[in-house]
Design a protein around this motif. Structure first.
Motif, PDB file in Angstrom:
ATOM      1  N   ASP A 104       0.779  -1.106  -0.041  1.00 27.57           N
ATOM      2  CA  ASP A 104       0.028  -0.026   0.085  1.00 27.57           C
ATOM      3  C   ASP A 104       0.777   1.101   0.083  1.00 27.57           C
ATOM      4  O   ASP A 104       2.016   1.223   0.354  1.00 27.57           O
ATOM      5  N   GLY A 105       0.298   2.311  -0.766  1.00 31.03           N
ATOM      6  CA  GLY A 105       0.939   3.519  -0.428  1.00 31.03           C
ATOM      7  C   GLY A 105       1.023   4.195  -1.701  1.00 31.03           C
ATOM      8  O   GLY A 105       0.007   4.244  -2.691  1.00 31.03           O
ATOM      9  N   PRO A 106       2.092   5.351  -1.956  1.00 33.11           N
ATOM     10  CA  PRO A 106       1.722   6.048  -3.264  1.00 33.11           C
ATOM     11  C   PRO A 106       2.269   5.536  -4.345  1.00 33.11           C
ATOM     12  O   PRO A 106       3.600   5.103  -4.230  1.00 33.11           O
ATOM     13  N   TRP A 107       1.668   5.257  -5.561  1.00 33.40           N
ATOM     14  CA  TRP A 107       2.148   4.658  -6.592  1.00 33.40           C
ATOM     15  C   TRP A 107       2.106   5.481  -7.768  1.00 33.40           C
ATOM     16  O   TRP A 107       1.432   6.598  -7.794  1.00 33.40           O
TER      17      TRP A 107
ATOM     18  N   ARG B  11       6.380  -2.967  -7.686  1.00 37.84           N
ATOM     19  CA  ARG B  11       6.630  -2.685  -9.208  1.00 37.84           C
ATOM     20  C   ARG B  11       5.610  -3.675  -9.847  1.00 37.84           C
ATOM     21  O   ARG B  11       5.470  -4.973  -9.554  1.00 37.84           O
ATOM     22  N   MET B  12       4.735  -3.156 -10.770  1.00 31.38           N
ATOM     23  CA  MET B  12       4.040  -3.785 -11.542  1.00 31.38           C
ATOM     24  C   MET B  12       4.544  -3.257 -13.132  1.00 31.38           C
ATOM     25  O   MET B  12       4.689  -2.179 -13.389  1.00 31.38           O
TER      26      MET B  12
ATOM     27  N   VAL C  69       2.802  -8.519 -11.784  1.00 29.09           N
ATOM     28  CA  VAL C  69       3.452  -8.194 -10.627  1.00 29.09           C
ATOM     29  C   VAL C  69       4.924  -8.577 -10.344  1.00 29.09           C
ATOM     30  O   VAL C  69       5.170  -9.803 -10.268  1.00 29.09           O
ATOM     31  N   THR C  70       5.716  -7.761 -10.437  1.00 32.77           N
ATOM     32  CA  THR C  70       7.019  -8.230 -10.563  1.00 32.77           C
ATOM     33  C   THR C  70       7.835  -8.051  -9.227  1.00 32.77           C
ATOM     34  O   THR C  70       8.933  -8.597  -8.712  1.00 32.77           O
TER      35      THR C  70
END
Length: 121
Positions: A7-10, A95-96, A90-91
């Motif tokens: 969770d968080g800023p993406w 990161r995705m 989803v790596t």
């Protein structure tokens, strides 16, 4: 195993589109602007993760293809002449990456694929 994104800023970023087939002039620019995309900003992911959380649209049907690999298909867009899909992998927990893909069959077969990343800040 399955990777749970944090969770968080993406931040979402598109790469350069690639075309294949016989695309009409101007089609690439026109289609690139129509593809829904994830929004940058704060995200809280459900557990377990489902790719529908990064592209919130009731018109996109998501299917899990393999661990950490999802495919979304936009239903009802442009009838059978146009198909929009998203491949999401989803790596890592932060990161995705994937591709947004538009396939047009009328008046000629053309595929526009735009790579993207979705990275936790």
């Amino acid at each position: 195993g399955e990777i749970q994104p944090q969770d968080g800023p993406w931040r979402f970023a598109n790469g350069s589109p690639h075309t294949s087939g016989k695309c009409l002039p101007g089609l690439t620019a026109a289609l690139a602007g129509q593809m829904p995309a994830p929004q940058s900003g704060p995200v809280t992911f459900a557990r377990p993760f489902n790719a529908s959380q990064i592209l919130r649209s009731p018109q996109v049907a998501w299917k899990r293809m393999a661990p950490n690999h999802w495919r979304g298909t936009l239903t009802g867009a442009g009838g059978s002449a146009m198909r929009m899909e998203w491949e999401v992998r989803v790596t890592s927990p932060t990161r995705m990456e994937g591709d947004s893909i538009v396939r047009v069959t009328v008046p000629s077969a053309c595929t526009l694929s735009t790579p993207f990343t979705f990275v936790r800040q």
